[in-house]
Design a protein around this motif. Sequence first.
Motif, PDB file in Angstrom:
ATOM      1  N   PHE A 177       0.868  -1.182   0.000  1.00  0.00           N
ATOM      2  CA  PHE A 177       0.000   0.000   0.000  1.00  0.00           C
ATOM      3  C   PHE A 177       0.902   1.227   0.000  1.00  0.00           C
ATOM      4  N   ASP A 178       0.682   2.138  -0.926  1.00  0.00           N
ATOM      5  CA  ASP A 178       1.481   3.356  -0.990  1.00  0.00           C
ATOM      6  C   ASP A 178       0.716   4.507  -0.361  1.00  0.00           C
ATOM      7  N   ASP A 179       1.415   5.317   0.352  1.00  0.00           N
ATOM      8  CA  ASP A 179       1.094   6.695   0.808  1.00  0.00           C
ATOM      9  C   ASP A 179       0.596   6.856   2.267  1.00  0.00           C
ATOM     10  N   PHE A 180      -0.047   6.078   2.958  1.00  0.00           N
ATOM     11  CA  PHE A 180      -1.119   5.176   2.612  1.00  0.00           C
ATOM     12  C   PHE A 180      -2.403   5.706   3.245  1.00  0.00           C
ATOM     13  N   LEU A 207       9.795   2.657   3.622  1.00  0.00           N
ATOM     14  CA  LEU A 207      10.160   4.039   3.315  1.00  0.00           C
ATOM     15  C   LEU A 207       9.507   4.485   1.997  1.00  0.00           C
ATOM     16  N   HIS A 208       9.130   5.789   1.942  1.00  0.00           N
ATOM     17  CA  HIS A 208       8.519   6.305   0.712  1.00  0.00           C
ATOM     18  C   HIS A 208       8.903   7.779   0.517  1.00  0.00           C
ATOM     19  N   THR A 209      10.044   8.169   1.093  1.00  0.00           N
ATOM     20  CA  THR A 209      10.550   9.541   1.248  1.00  0.00           C
ATOM     21  C   THR A 209       9.700  10.281   2.289  1.00  0.00           C
ATOM     22  N   SER A 249       9.167  13.696   1.880  1.00  0.00           N
ATOM     23  CA  SER A 249       8.492  14.775   1.140  1.00  0.00           C
ATOM     24  C   SER A 249       7.505  14.287   0.097  1.00  0.00           C
ATOM     25  N   HIS A 250       7.595  13.008  -0.270  1.00  0.00           N
ATOM     26  CA  HIS A 250       6.847  12.444  -1.398  1.00  0.00           C
ATOM     27  C   HIS A 250       7.147  13.189  -2.700  1.00  0.00           C
ATOM     28  N   ARG A 251       8.428  13.500  -2.919  1.00  0.00           N
ATOM     29  CA  ARG A 251       8.862  14.051  -4.209  1.00  0.00           C
ATOM     30  C   ARG A 251       9.462  12.924  -5.041  1.00  0.00           C
ATOM     31  N   TYR A 292       9.395   3.796  -4.775  1.00  0.00           N
ATOM     32  CA  TYR A 292       9.606   5.061  -5.476  1.00  0.00           C
ATOM     33  C   TYR A 292       8.304   5.856  -5.526  1.00  0.00           C
ATOM     34  N   PRO A 293       8.276   7.106  -5.023  1.00  0.00           N
ATOM     35  CA  PRO A 293       7.075   7.934  -5.188  1.00  0.00           C
ATOM     36  C   PRO A 293       6.743   8.082  -6.672  1.00  0.00           C
ATOM     37  N   TYR A 294       5.484   7.947  -7.015  1.00  0.00           N
ATOM     38  CA  TYR A 294       4.969   8.023  -8.391  1.00  0.00           C
ATOM     39  C   TYR A 294       5.524   6.901  -9.281  1.00  0.00           C
ATOM     40  N   GLY A 295       6.321   6.015  -8.732  1.00  0.00           N
ATOM     41  CA  GLY A 295       6.912   4.954  -9.539  1.00  0.00           C
ATOM     42  C   GLY A 295       8.094   5.400 -10.374  1.00  0.00           C
TER      43      GLY A 295
HETATM   44 ZN   LIG Z   1       3.294   7.554  -3.162  1.00  0.00          ZN
END
Ligand SMILES: [Zn+2]
Length: 282
Positions: A69-72, A127-129, A131-133, A168-171
């Motif tokens: 699950f991303d972000d989540f 981990l997903h950063t 900042s989500h950049r 990776y954010p946004y893939g």
């Molecule tokens: Zn994301």
Amino acid sequence: MSDGDSGSPEPIAGPATRFGRPPAKQAANSNGDAIIDRFGAHLGHALARRLPVRSIALGNERPIVSFTFDDFPASAHEVGAGLLEAHGARGTYFTATGMLGEANPLWTVAGPDAVVDLYARGHEIGLHTHSHRAVFDMARREFEADIAANRAALRRLIPGLTRETFAYPYGFAGYARKRQLSRLARASRSVQPGVNAGRLDLDFVKAVELIDCGLTTAALERLLDEVVARRGWLVFLTHDIAAEPTRFGASPDLVTAALEGARRRGIDILPMCDALDRIGAA
Ligand SMILES: [Zn+2]
């Protein structure tokens, strides 16, 4: 599934400005610069997709499926976790700590208490950063600091956290950041569709979007058959879990179909960290 050799970036998961397609690099001061920056980002992503930094042969004796699950969104915690647990399974929750508890037009991101609760229930926190950049948009030291902030914030919530995986954010990847990640994360998940089989690119693990608007039941069944036939590792990626999910999310019915399809075939359902153990990753 195809490896998608078109050279263009992968489908990008995530809504709105902080989730969706990353903007062209802001430093661009003319159309020419914007085109060069965009070309550079696409080239970096294409290189990251094709050139392994760390690659290993899959050593698992049985096929594996992972749910990530991303972000989540809060619903991934409140609904998604229970669905997995009802099947004796656990998932991987990629957390951009700068967004914890934030509401956006599509959903409310889960708060810090959800991170702690999921970990206590046996799920993996990744981990997903902070900042989500997009990683290609950050220079080496900037990215190092962002990952360090993400890791520190998570470890304040979960003192025992160690050997984290990354998504990776946004893939979107980039070859320089991928090389950097090879010493910062145990493994990194992309949004490159396909079953991981044969050799595994640890810094660009393939993942299939588990979304109602993009995955038919027939395609789901084919993927599960393929992971068995190739004794591979199938990683699902989704966001919100709701009866009427966003275009980035899944319904409980779809998640249940994936869980039951895996169970019927005798596929192990493991968070990424446990899958990596089975595969023989360091
Ligand atoms: Zn994301």
